[in-house]
Design a protein around this motif. Structure first.
Motif, PDB file in Angstrom:
ATOM      1  N   SER A  78       1.039  -1.308   0.025  1.00 60.01           N
ATOM      2  CA  SER A  78      -0.105  -0.012  -0.001  1.00 60.01           C
ATOM      3  C   SER A  78       0.894   1.131  -0.019  1.00 60.01           C
ATOM      4  N   GLY A  79       1.014   1.714  -1.079  1.00 55.41           N
ATOM      5  CA  GLY A  79       2.203   2.704  -1.502  1.00 55.41           C
ATOM      6  C   GLY A  79       1.754   4.106  -0.733  1.00 55.41           C
ATOM      7  N   GLY A  80       0.330   4.368  -0.288  1.00 55.95           N
ATOM      8  CA  GLY A  80       0.128   5.507   0.357  1.00 55.95           C
ATOM      9  C   GLY A  80      -1.429   5.857   0.069  1.00 55.95           C
ATOM     10  N   PRO A  81      -2.111   6.900   0.566  1.00 53.92           N
ATOM     11  CA  PRO A  81      -3.502   7.269   0.358  1.00 53.92           C
ATOM     12  C   PRO A  81      -4.012   7.815  -0.821  1.00 53.92           C
ATOM     13  N   VAL A  82      -2.978   8.408  -1.792  1.00 61.75           N
ATOM     14  CA  VAL A  82      -3.447   9.110  -2.937  1.00 61.75           C
ATOM     15  C   VAL A  82      -3.466   8.224  -4.049  1.00 61.75           C
ATOM     16  N   GLU A  83      -4.491   8.258  -4.801  1.00 57.31           N
ATOM     17  CA  GLU A  83      -4.638   7.587  -6.043  1.00 57.31           C
ATOM     18  C   GLU A  83      -4.364   5.873  -5.877  1.00 57.31           C
ATOM     19  N   THR A  84      -4.981   5.312  -4.974  1.00 53.08           N
ATOM     20  CA  THR A  84      -4.848   3.900  -4.484  1.00 53.08           C
ATOM     21  C   THR A  84      -5.359   2.900  -5.567  1.00 53.08           C
ATOM     22  N   GLY A  85      -5.910   3.341  -6.793  1.00 62.61           N
ATOM     23  CA  GLY A  85      -5.985   2.463  -7.726  1.00 62.61           C
ATOM     24  C   GLY A  85      -4.812   2.420  -9.026  1.00 62.61           C
ATOM     25  N   ARG A  86      -3.795   3.469  -8.631  1.00 67.67           N
ATOM     26  CA  ARG A  86      -2.751   3.489  -9.442  1.00 67.67           C
ATOM     27  C   ARG A  86      -1.567   2.826  -9.049  1.00 67.67           C
ATOM     28  N   GLY A  87      -0.738   1.880  -9.836  1.00 66.94           N
ATOM     29  CA  GLY A  87       0.404   1.182  -9.535  1.00 66.94           C
ATOM     30  C   GLY A  87       1.731   1.921  -9.895  1.00 66.94           C
ATOM     31  N   PHE A  88       2.667   1.542  -8.828  1.00 66.48           N
ATOM     32  CA  PHE A  88       3.781   1.882  -9.259  1.00 66.48           C
ATOM     33  C   PHE A  88       5.091   0.937  -8.951  1.00 66.48           C
ATOM     34  N   VAL A  89       6.159   0.826  -9.580  1.00 62.56           N
ATOM     35  CA  VAL A  89       7.082  -0.020  -9.335  1.00 62.56           C
ATOM     36  C   VAL A  89       8.364   0.424  -8.732  1.00 62.56           C
ATOM     37  N   LEU A  90       9.015   0.392  -7.857  1.00 69.60           N
ATOM     38  CA  LEU A  90      10.107   0.988  -7.608  1.00 69.60           C
ATOM     39  C   LEU A  90      11.208  -0.231  -7.730  1.00 69.60           C
ATOM     40  N   HIS A  91      12.218   0.177  -8.454  1.00 67.02           N
ATOM     41  CA  HIS A  91      13.111  -0.970  -8.803  1.00 67.02           C
ATOM     42  C   HIS A  91      14.580  -0.680  -8.963  1.00 67.02           C
ATOM     43  N   SER A  92      15.391  -1.734  -9.061  1.00 66.11           N
ATOM     44  CA  SER A  92      16.721  -1.497  -9.360  1.00 66.11           C
ATOM     45  C   SER A  92      16.901  -1.198 -10.701  1.00 66.11           C
TER      46      SER A  92
END
Length: 191
Positions: A78-92
């Motif tokens: 759960s990346g945070g409370p803003v735009e909870t339907g939007r996905g993000f990938v933090l990566h190398s």
């Protein structure tokens, strides 16, 4: 880490660690990786909270993406409370596409279906965190919260960002500073 931004007082590429007295329940005991922090505001991903029961295979199925490899082990944060339907990938950064934002020399942020397809096919980045939603701050808001002792900032490292041991990530971040939980104060100007 973007040293130019850090020298200007911005914390892009750092970890934010909620102080023990954090009153906002959405951020109690959270660790957030700051993907951007400028005079226009800040954006980051919570690293130590999971999204309910949604699994990576469930997400892929909802998006119409076939999973070639066993993807059960990938946990969605759960990346945070803003735009909870939007996905993000933090990566190398061994994985880059045109849409990837390089946060520093070692970390990238990508928010495309292509990276999800590549992860599902076993061709994604070496290390990654998949998150739905993000934490966001308007101009000066994070700076004011820092001055009010709501957050500590901790230098980021790959283990704190990418490891799956979420239960004690908050404590390990505080420990990296050499701080003792009982000595942390919420009073402005006192740590």
């Amino acid at each position: 880490m973007n040293k130019g931004l850090l020298h200007q007082g911005f914390m892009t590429g750092q970890l934010l660690v909620a102080m023990p007295q954090m009153r906002d329940a959405r951020f109690t005991r959270t660790v957030i990786y700051l993907c951007a922090h400028t005079s226009d505001g800040a954006m980051g991903l919570v690293l130590n909270r999971l999204v309910g029961a949604l699994t990576f295979p469930d997400l892929l199925s909802q998006l119409g993406i076939d999973s070639v490899q066993n993807a059960e082990h990938i946990r969605i944060r759960s990346g945070g409370p803003v735009e909870t339907g939007r996905g993000f990938v933090l990566h190398s950064v061994d994985y880059l596409e045109d849409a990837t934002l390089k946060v520093g020399s070692e970390i990238g942020l990508t928010a495309t279906l292509d990276i999800l397809r590549d992860i599902a096919a076993g061709a994604g980045p070496r290390r990654s965190v998949l998150a739905l939603g993000y934490a966001g701050w308007g101009p000066g808001q994070l700076d004011a919260e820092m001055q009010a002792n709501a957050w500590l900032n901790v230098p980021a490292d790959e283990e704190l960002i990418f490891d799956d041991d979420l239960n004690d990530k908050w404590e390990r971040c505080i420990g990296k500073l050499g701080a003792n939980l009982t000595s942390l104060s919420g009073d402005i100007g006192h740590a």
